[in-house]
Design a protein around this motif. Structure first.
Motif, short mmCIF file in Angstrom:
data_model
loop_
_atom_site.label_atom_id
_atom_site.label_comp_id
_atom_site.label_asym_id
_atom_site.label_seq_id
_atom_site.Cartn_x
_atom_site.Cartn_y
_atom_site.Cartn_z
N LYS A 183 0.88 -1.17 0.00
CA LYS A 183 0.00 0.00 0.00
C LYS A 183 0.91 1.22 0.00
O LYS A 183 1.55 1.53 1.01
CB LYS A 183 -0.88 -0.04 1.26
N SER A 188 -0.96 3.19 6.17
CA SER A 188 -2.15 2.69 6.86
C SER A 188 -3.32 2.67 5.89
O SER A 188 -3.48 3.56 5.05
CB SER A 188 -2.50 3.59 8.05
N LEU A 189 -4.12 1.62 6.01
CA LEU A 189 -5.32 1.50 5.17
C LEU A 189 -6.52 1.61 6.11
O LEU A 189 -6.74 0.74 6.95
CB LEU A 189 -5.30 0.14 4.46
N GLU A 230 -7.05 -3.14 6.19
CA GLU A 230 -5.60 -3.35 6.22
C GLU A 230 -5.29 -4.78 6.63
O GLU A 230 -4.41 -5.43 6.07
CB GLU A 230 -4.94 -2.34 7.18
N ALA A 253 2.86 -2.80 10.53
CA ALA A 253 1.50 -2.39 10.18
C ALA A 253 0.99 -1.41 11.23
O ALA A 253 1.66 -1.12 12.22
CB ALA A 253 0.60 -3.62 10.12
#
Ligand code: SF4
Length: 436
Positions: A157, A216-217, A245, A271
């Motif tokens: 990402k 970050s998603l 995520e 993450a």
């Protein structure tokens, strides 16, 4: 072609801080190569025309697609000192407050040079064979996976959703600026990742570990789809904003697991801090062996200021609790948190002195390690495009003391640093000390 000359804001900077040799004398047990690496990461490098003339894009690594830096110019991505110490630069060419080191070449070898004195022989990182291949979908493989001497890095990402929310990105971070400059795909496809890693693993001895990290998603309200900063607050987010995520990494890790015979494979994920249920799924459903969620700075007040998005989403204490839960799930030594060493001195809200910053950071690192989470630091590179661009990083003395302090805490607690050491990562001066 020559690399950009340094813009030195304060020509008398050398008189204001201890030199490399003075710091070396102060800490006689600090390995000289690691000290030099630290200073090179702090000050950056520039290349002489002779050094650039020796760069061979067919042989040397000159292309990279990463979170903070993309390049396909014929400049070495990073260097190795002649004792094997990695000097990870990712194209970092110059600090704005101090002169960078010069990389020069005498026709035989390349050297790091400061004030006319050669301080250490270096080599340019070699390019792996897969870099010149393409995936079935037609993507250059160097854009899917980047290599270090130690490992293969995947950035699935390439945009961070904190930047979609006005003022919520971390202040040292240049991911948003890099994304906008290079207009790349914000997401990699899983088939491209698996195909590239399968190709990369064909090269014997090429990897100690697979490493995944990205922006970050966040699952945000439907009007927040574009990367333009919007006015929405994180409190408007849907109930569990990190599920997307989690699913991204579960999908990639499961697909990569098919390349290995054992249920677990050497791997690290950095993450956003997942909750206990999400962490358990990561551990139970994939071959992931170690987990990292970066606090970035070890002080609640500064975390709130420097990482406003993380602060609002999870909070400093919540982030720590999630790390402690991760340590229970992944086991001793397999969970750490990264800090951007020196950012705790950023102006105007950072600690007033290096002594105060060091004491507070090490005290907090002690608490983390007592709860099963060890701390690893990077040298703060003041990146163009970050909110903090133009700030001044601390002295070399500070970085040496920080590395020694973190290393001592881990040794006292008998913590292994294998997941992020010189064999698996190579970026962190403090884990380089585990070689001694
Ligand atoms: S979480 Fe912070 S440091 Fe990480 S990519 Fe997003 S803005 Fe940058």
């Amino acid at each position: 072609m020559t690399t950009k000359p340094a813009q030195v804001n304060n020509p008398s900077w050398r008189a204001l801080e201890p030199s490399l040799s003075e710091v070396g004398r102060k800490y006689p047990n600090f390995p000289p190569a690691v000290l030099l690496k630290t200073d090179v990461q702090r000050r950056g490098v520039t290349y002489s025309p002779e050094a650039l003339a020796q760069v061979d894009p067919a042989r040397h690594m000159t292309t990279i697609r990463s979170n903070y830096y993309d390049s396909d110019r014929p400049i070495p991505i990073s260097l190795t000192l002649n004792d094997g110490t990695s000097v990870y630069l990712e194209g970092f060419l110059a600090d704005s407050h101090r002169e960078p080191y010069l990389v020069d070449h005498d026709g035989q070898n390349a050297y790091l040079v400061d004030q006319g004195q050669a301080l250490g022989q270096v080599t340019y990182w070699e390019k792996p064979a897969f870099y010149d291949k393409r995936t079935k979908s037609g993507k250059p493989m160097w854009q899917i996976v980047s290599a270090r001497p130690q490992r293969h890095t995947i950035h699935p990402k390439q945009y961070c959703d904190f930047w979609k929310l006005k003022g919520q990105g971390c202040k040292f971070c240049a991911m948003d600026a890099n994304y906008r400059k290079n207009r790349k795909d914000p997401r990699l496809s899983i088939p491209d990742i698996v195909e590239t890693i399968a190709e990369a693993l064909k090269e014997p001895g090429s990897s100690q570990s697979l490493f995944l990290t990205g922006g970050s998603l966040l699952t945000l309200p439907p009007n927040q789809k574009s990367p333009e900063p919007l006015s929405g607050a994180l409190s408007e987010a849907l109930p569990d904003p990190l599920e997307g995520e989690l699913e991204l990494y579960l999908g990639i890790l499961k697909a990569l697991g098919a390349l290995f015979k054992s249920p677990k494979f050497p791997s690290q994920l950095i993450a956003t801090a997942f909750n206990g249920k999400q962490l358990k799924r990561l551990y139970d459903e994939t071959g992931l062996m170690s987990y990292t969620a970066d606090l970035e700075v070890l002080n609640e007040r500064l975390f709130d200021w420097i990482c406003p998005g993380k602060s609002k989403l999870i909070g400093y204490r919540g982030w720590k609790e999630r790390l402690y839960r991760a340590a229970e799930i992944f086991g001793p030594g397999n969970v750490n948190t990264g800090i951007v060493g020196g950012v705790e001195l950023a102006r105007p809200k950072g600690f007033a002195t290096e002594g105060e910053a060091l004491g507070a950071t090490l005290a907090e690192a002690k608490e983390l390690i007592e709860n099963g989470v060890w701390v690893v630091s990077c040298v703060w590179r003041v990146l163009e495009g970050s909110v903090f661009f133009g700030q001044k990083t601390p002295s070399l003395d500070y970085y040496a003391a920080l590395s020694l302090g973190l290393n001592k805490l881990r040794q006292e607690a008998n913590f292994s640093v294998d997941l992020d050491n010189y064999r698996r990562c190579g970026n962190h001066p403090d884990t380089d000390l585990a070689r001694a």
